[in-house]
Design an enzyme around this catalytic site. Structure first.
Site, PDB file in Angstrom:
ATOM      1  N   PRO A 101       0.832  -1.209   0.000  1.00 15.55           N
ATOM      2  CA  PRO A 101       0.000   0.000   0.000  1.00 15.55           C
ATOM      3  C   PRO A 101       0.870   1.265   0.000  1.00 15.55           C
ATOM      4  CG  PRO A 101      -0.665  -1.524   1.765  1.00 15.55           C
ATOM      5  CD  PRO A 101       0.576  -2.086   1.143  1.00 15.55           C
ATOM      6  N   SER A 109       7.836   3.163  -0.721  1.00 14.60           N
ATOM      7  CA  SER A 109       8.803   3.975  -1.483  1.00 14.60           C
ATOM      8  C   SER A 109      10.193   3.346  -1.447  1.00 14.60           C
ATOM      9  CB  SER A 109       8.839   5.417  -0.962  1.00 14.60           C
ATOM     10  OG  SER A 109       9.175   5.449   0.407  1.00 14.60           O
ATOM     11  N   ALA A 110      10.625   2.883  -0.275  1.00 12.86           N
ATOM     12  CA  ALA A 110      11.963   2.275  -0.185  1.00 12.86           C
ATOM     13  C   ALA A 110      12.003   0.974  -0.983  1.00 12.86           C
ATOM     14  CB  ALA A 110      12.333   2.022   1.273  1.00 12.86           C
ATOM     15  N   ALA A 111      10.902   0.208  -0.952  1.00 15.18           N
ATOM     16  CA  ALA A 111      10.885  -1.063  -1.678  1.00 15.18           C
ATOM     17  C   ALA A 111      10.971  -0.825  -3.185  1.00 15.18           C
ATOM     18  CB  ALA A 111       9.632  -1.856  -1.322  1.00 15.18           C
ATOM     19  N   ASP A 152      13.677   2.107   7.017  1.00 16.10           N
ATOM     20  CA  ASP A 152      12.995   1.419   5.910  1.00 16.10           C
ATOM     21  C   ASP A 152      13.997   0.811   4.936  1.00 16.10           C
ATOM     22  OD1 ASP A 152      10.760   2.498   7.075  1.00 16.10           O
ATOM     23  OD2 ASP A 152       9.826   3.107   5.196  1.00 16.10           O
TER      24      ASP A 152
HETATM   25  O1  PMV Z   1       5.562   5.618   7.701  1.00 12.55           O
HETATM   26  P1  PMV Z   1       6.779   4.794   7.565  1.00 12.55           P
HETATM   27  O2  PMV Z   1       6.615   3.341   7.693  1.00 12.55           O
HETATM   28  O3  PMV Z   1       7.656   5.187   6.420  1.00 12.55           O
HETATM   29  O4  PMV Z   1       7.638   4.971   8.867  1.00 12.55           O
HETATM   30  C1  PMV Z   1       8.038   6.159   9.346  1.00 12.55           C
HETATM   31  C2  PMV Z   1       8.832   5.888  10.559  1.00 12.55           C
HETATM   32  C3  PMV Z   1       9.257   7.162  11.240  1.00 12.55           C
HETATM   33  O5  PMV Z   1      10.011   6.766  12.378  1.00 12.55           O
HETATM   34  C4  PMV Z   1       8.060   7.965  11.701  1.00 12.55           C
HETATM   35  C5  PMV Z   1      10.112   8.035  10.332  1.00 12.55           C
HETATM   36  C6  PMV Z   1      11.468   7.462  10.037  1.00 12.55           C
HETATM   37  O6  PMV Z   1      12.115   8.002   9.112  1.00 12.55           O
HETATM   38  O7  PMV Z   1      11.922   6.533  10.713  1.00 12.55           O
END
Ligand code: PMV
Length: 318
Positions: A101, A109-111, A152
């Protein structure tokens, strides 16, 4: 040249989001049933440098040359050229798809960046290590998120459960007892850079209060590590609830998240919390193995848009 493709999994944060941006440890696991895929199809009839990028889910069908330099996909492609020392790439089409999702806190985005980096460096015969891929994906994450912690790109590039702390060597979790997790998607999204910016603003206005929150969350992540290795459900459940309580005080929860968290607890979850940036996105519940299906059903009843289950097992996630 054959068609080359590469995948990268989704991820979910179990403990420590937001505090990880301020140097505290956080724990994340890959979610292998969700994945981003990049497929490189050589175009022998095209001119060198003639590169087409297609990502139908975001209505993208463009020439690389027409994408702005700060477009995250274009950035990942150009970083792959640099890493493989390619000045004049042959013509190809890069197709990108993903079942993760978007903006849901599951690392889409990282994937996508990692799948692109892997596929292209393999295509050029210059495969990179997980650390190298992670470092390159981090620079793309900066375009998306401004000041990402790096969790991530690390968990996704290594595809293993990790304890991540900024600027420290990454630690992997070697699990002895499996644990069952149920993830519920609120269907609401707030970009992570927005919640991260809000937390920063609150931290700057009230450094003492927010430093205490971050330290308390760091302690929770530290206590959770042996709990995850040994599958200590009562401890982990308690820590998840405490972590959620702190995230609520920090202002990154939301009524929908709390509704799903409550539904999971009522259906037998030993603990539940939001996961990722918050104010939407996903929540995660820890399930006694016999209750996972019941919790999943309860989340759907409570309005979750999608529900995923995942098992953290010996040294890997399935
Ligand atoms: O929303 P996600 O899964 O990309 O996670 C963000 C996690 C945070 O700690 C809020 C931000 C980060 O860069 O680690």
């Amino acid at each position: 040249m054959p068609v080359i493709f590469a995948n990268a999994p989704g991820k979910i944060i179990l403990f420590g989001e937001h505090a990880v941006v301020y140097g505290q440890p956080a724990i994340a696991i890959p979610v292998n049933q969700l994945k981003a895929t990049a497929r490189v199809m050589p175009n022998p009839l095209g001119q060198p440098g003639d590169i087409r990028i297609q990502a139908p889910q975001i209505q993208l069908d463009a020439s690389l040359a027409d994408l702005p330099v700060d477009h995250p996909i274009a950035a990942a492609v150009r970083l792959a050229f640099q890493a493989a020392s390619i000045n004049q790439p042959p013509a190809f089409t890069l197709q990108i798809s993903s079942t993760i999702p978007i903006s849901g806190g599951m690392g889409s985005s990282a994937a996508v960046s990692i799948a692109i980096l892997r596929a292209l460096t393999n295509f050029f015969g210059k495969p990179l290590t997980a650390d190298q891929i992670s470092a390159l994906a981090y620079t793309v994450e900066e375009i998306h998120h401004g000041t990402p912690s790096g969790i991530d790109n690390n968990v996704i590039a290594h595809q293993k459960p990790v304890v991540y702390r900024r600027d420290q060597p990454i630690e992997f979790l070697s699990v002895k007892q499996p644990t069952h997790w149920v993830i519920g998607d609120t269907g609401e999204t707030t970009p992570t850079h927005e919640t991260v910016a809000d937390v920063r603003q609150h931290f700057q206005a009230n450094p003492k209060r927010f430093s205490t929150f971050f330290e308390q969350i760091g302690d929770i992540s530290r206590q959770a590590q042996p709990g995850l290795i040994d599958g200590d459900l009562p401890l982990l459940g308690r820590l998840m609830d405490q972590n959620q309580c702190l995230l609520e005080k920090m202002g990154v929860s939301s009524p929908t998240l709390e509704h799903l968290i409550q539904a999971a607890r009522m259906a037998g979850a030993v603990g539940a919390k939001l996961s990722g940036g918050g104010r939407g996105g996903n929540m995660i519940a820890l399930a006694p193995s016999e209750n996972a299906a019941e919790i999943k059903a309860a989340l759907i009843d409570a309005g979750a848009k999608q529900v995923f289950t995942t098992i953290l097992t010996k040294g890997r996630e399935s």
